[in-house]
Design an enzyme around this catalytic site. Structure first.
Site, short mmCIF file in Angstrom:
data_model
loop_
_atom_site.label_atom_id
_atom_site.label_comp_id
_atom_site.label_asym_id
_atom_site.label_seq_id
_atom_site.Cartn_x
_atom_site.Cartn_y
_atom_site.Cartn_z
N ASP A 34 0.84 -1.21 0.00
CA ASP A 34 0.00 0.00 0.00
C ASP A 34 0.87 1.26 0.00
O ASP A 34 1.98 1.26 0.54
CB ASP A 34 -0.90 -0.02 1.24
CG ASP A 34 -2.04 0.98 1.14
OD1 ASP A 34 -2.28 1.51 0.03
OD2 ASP A 34 -2.70 1.22 2.16
N ASN A 36 1.37 3.40 -2.92
CA ASN A 36 1.92 3.84 -4.22
C ASN A 36 1.42 5.23 -4.60
O ASN A 36 2.17 6.07 -5.07
CB ASN A 36 1.52 2.86 -5.33
CG ASN A 36 2.13 1.49 -5.15
OD1 ASN A 36 3.03 1.32 -4.35
ND2 ASN A 36 1.65 0.52 -5.91
N GLY A 37 0.11 5.44 -4.41
CA GLY A 37 -0.50 6.71 -4.79
C GLY A 37 0.08 7.86 -3.98
O GLY A 37 0.41 8.92 -4.52
N ARG A 38 0.19 7.64 -2.65
CA ARG A 38 0.73 8.71 -1.78
C ARG A 38 2.20 8.99 -2.10
O ARG A 38 2.65 10.13 -2.05
CB ARG A 38 0.58 8.30 -0.30
CG ARG A 38 -0.77 8.66 0.27
CD ARG A 38 -1.06 7.90 1.53
NE ARG A 38 -1.41 6.51 1.24
CZ ARG A 38 -1.50 5.57 2.17
NH1 ARG A 38 -1.24 5.85 3.42
NH2 ARG A 38 -1.85 4.34 1.82
N ARG A 47 -0.34 9.13 -10.17
CA ARG A 47 -0.41 7.92 -9.35
C ARG A 47 0.26 6.72 -10.02
O ARG A 47 0.86 5.89 -9.35
CB ARG A 47 -1.89 7.56 -9.07
CG ARG A 47 -2.61 8.54 -8.15
CD ARG A 47 -4.07 8.12 -8.00
NE ARG A 47 -4.19 6.75 -7.50
CZ ARG A 47 -4.06 6.42 -6.22
NH1 ARG A 47 -3.84 7.33 -5.31
NH2 ARG A 47 -4.17 5.15 -5.85
N HIS A 51 2.77 3.33 -8.96
CA HIS A 51 2.61 1.90 -9.23
C HIS A 51 3.84 1.36 -9.97
O HIS A 51 4.25 0.22 -9.74
CB HIS A 51 1.35 1.66 -10.07
CG HIS A 51 0.08 2.00 -9.34
ND1 HIS A 51 -0.16 1.58 -8.04
CD2 HIS A 51 -1.02 2.72 -9.70
CE1 HIS A 51 -1.34 2.04 -7.64
NE2 HIS A 51 -1.88 2.73 -8.63
N THR A 80 -10.49 -7.42 -5.77
CA THR A 80 -11.78 -7.45 -6.49
C THR A 80 -12.47 -6.09 -6.40
O THR A 80 -13.37 -5.80 -7.18
CB THR A 80 -12.70 -8.55 -5.91
OG1 THR A 80 -12.65 -8.49 -4.48
CG2 THR A 80 -12.27 -9.94 -6.35
N GLU A 81 -12.04 -5.27 -5.44
CA GLU A 81 -12.64 -3.93 -5.27
C GLU A 81 -11.88 -2.85 -6.07
O GLU A 81 -12.39 -1.75 -6.26
CB GLU A 81 -12.63 -3.54 -3.78
CG GLU A 81 -13.63 -4.32 -2.91
CD GLU A 81 -13.23 -5.76 -2.67
OE1 GLU A 81 -12.03 -6.05 -2.50
OE2 GLU A 81 -14.14 -6.64 -2.70
N ARG A 85 -11.45 1.91 -9.42
CA ARG A 85 -10.51 3.03 -9.64
C ARG A 85 -10.68 3.58 -11.06
O ARG A 85 -11.23 2.89 -11.93
CB ARG A 85 -9.08 2.54 -9.43
CG ARG A 85 -8.85 2.17 -7.98
CD ARG A 85 -7.41 1.87 -7.70
NE ARG A 85 -7.26 1.61 -6.28
CZ ARG A 85 -6.19 1.87 -5.57
NH1 ARG A 85 -5.12 2.37 -6.14
NH2 ARG A 85 -6.14 1.60 -4.29
N LEU A 145 11.59 -20.24 -4.15
CA LEU A 145 10.52 -19.37 -3.66
C LEU A 145 9.29 -19.42 -4.57
O LEU A 145 9.43 -19.35 -5.79
CB LEU A 145 11.04 -17.92 -3.61
CG LEU A 145 10.00 -16.85 -3.29
CD1 LEU A 145 9.65 -16.85 -1.80
CD2 LEU A 145 10.51 -15.46 -3.70
N ARG A 202 1.64 -4.94 6.09
CA ARG A 202 0.98 -3.93 5.26
C ARG A 202 1.82 -2.66 5.34
O ARG A 202 2.15 -2.20 6.44
CB ARG A 202 -0.44 -3.63 5.74
CG ARG A 202 -1.12 -2.58 4.85
CD ARG A 202 -2.56 -2.31 5.19
NE ARG A 202 -3.16 -1.48 4.15
CZ ARG A 202 -4.39 -1.61 3.67
NH1 ARG A 202 -5.17 -2.54 4.14
NH2 ARG A 202 -4.83 -0.81 2.72
C1 FPP Z 1 -1.97 0.17 -3.37
O1 FPP Z 1 -1.49 1.49 -3.38
C2 FPP Z 1 -1.45 -0.52 -4.54
C3 FPP Z 1 -2.21 -1.10 -5.52
C4 FPP Z 1 -3.67 -1.14 -5.48
C5 FPP Z 1 -1.60 -1.71 -6.69
C6 FPP Z 1 -0.39 -2.49 -6.36
C7 FPP Z 1 0.23 -2.94 -7.58
C8 FPP Z 1 1.56 -3.01 -7.76
C9 FPP Z 1 2.55 -2.60 -6.73
C10 FPP Z 1 2.13 -3.50 -9.01
C11 FPP Z 1 1.64 -4.87 -9.40
C12 FPP Z 1 2.61 -5.46 -10.28
C13 FPP Z 1 2.67 -6.76 -10.63
C14 FPP Z 1 3.87 -7.23 -11.29
C15 FPP Z 1 1.59 -7.70 -10.40
P1 FPP Z 1 -2.54 2.67 -3.52
O2 FPP Z 1 -2.66 3.00 -4.97
O3 FPP Z 1 -3.82 2.29 -2.86
O4 FPP Z 1 -1.81 3.80 -2.73
P2 FPP Z 1 -2.48 4.96 -1.90
O5 FPP Z 1 -3.25 4.30 -0.79
O6 FPP Z 1 -1.32 5.75 -1.42
O7 FPP Z 1 -3.36 5.74 -2.85
#
Ligand code: FPP
Length: 255
Positions: A34, A36-38, A47, A51, A80-81, A85, A145, A202
């Site tokens: 969790d 990525n967006g922030r 955003r 990712h 699934t939710e 976005r 792994l 998390r």
């Molecule tokens: C949550 O951060 C992250 C996600 C919903 C997407 C996670 C996906 C990846 C890290 C890449 C996946 C890649 C592969 C190879 C499968 P958020 O966007 O909810 O962050 P925020 O809460 O700060 O907005």
């Protein structure tokens, strides 16, 4: 460069992880990636850049987990939710496995990592599934792994789907409700081949489970790490494992 790591416990070989108790490494670590967006917002970036960096972190953490001797690493990539976005963000995330595997599959193969998925993958775009299926095929013989991507995964949907399939099978076999045990239900879950995670991490400081592995984490240790996922790294993974190693796991009993 990667070959020397194959089938070898790097940790014990060179003492790199000497600050960890190598006899108490969680066999299965599950991570809610969790923040990525922030991470992107803090840098005034879109955003999707968060990712992209999150995908790079997956590479680092896969290497580290493998080197430390973790056997199963389950990563919550798309719930699934998450379909709710914006379309552009969903499309970008759906293309990340393609990008990830294009750039990282050779290393996964060399490192003896096996790629697997849980989730309702039939509903994913064909290009995403093509890349994932190719990676599964190419790593099918690997016995190091297990890198398990939870994609289009939700714990409640998983349990509902499992119970439905179990119910249909039971009708066919003429069974009744007293035939249901915890093991029976477990056998129908998407994770039936994996041990339950001992450790759930998390990132980003949020303290929620968000419908992730809700059956399987009944006795997991939880660590809510302050770092945003793109900033999470090998040292932070080791810190989490060190915290885990100080916990007393009682499974409802006494010590
Ligand atoms: C949550 O951060 C992250 C996600 C919903 C997407 C996670 C996906 C990846 C890290 C890449 C996946 C890649 C592969 C190879 C499968 P958020 O966007 O909810 O962050 P925020 O809460 O700060 O907005």
């Amino acid at each position: 460069m990667f070959k020397k790591l194959k089938n070898k416990n790097q940790s014990e070989a060179d003492g790199t992880h000497s600050d960890l108790d190598l006899h108490n490494i969680p066999e299965h670590i599950a991570i809610i990636m969790d923040g990525n967006g922030r991470w992107a917002k803090k840098r005034k970036m879109p955003r999707i850049k968060g990712h992209y960096e999150g995908m790079q972190t997956i590479k680092k953490i896969t290497r580290a987990a493998n080197d430390i001797g973790v056997k199963y690493l389950t990563l919550y990539a798309f719930s699934t939710e998450n379909w709710s976005r914006p379309e552009q963000e969903v499309n970008y995330i759906m293309n990340l496995p393609v990008n990830f595997l294009k750039t990282f599959l050779p290393e996964l193969i060399e490192r003896n990592v096996k790629v697997e998925t849980i989730g309702f993958t039939d509903d994913l775009p064909a290009s995403t599934m093509k890349a994932i299926n190719h990676a599964k095929e190419k790593t099918a013989q690997n016995d190091g792994l297990k890198l398990i991507f939870a994609i289009n995964y939700g714990g409640r949907a998983e349990i509902t789907d499992s119970v439905r399939r179990m119910f249909d099978d039971m009708i066919e076999r003429g069974q009744n409700s007293s035939d249901i045990t915890e093991e029976t239900i477990n056998d129908y879950l998407m994770t039936s081949q994996y041990p339950d995670p001992e450790l759930l991490i998390r990132t980003s400081g949020e303290q929620r489970i968000s419908n992730f592995l809700i059956w399987q984490i009944s006795y997991s240790e939880f660590i809510f790490d302050q770092k945003l996922w793109p900033d999470f790294d090998e040292d932070e993974l080791k810190n989490c494992i060190k915290i885990y190693q100080k916990r007393q796991r009682r499974f409802g009993g006494l010590i």
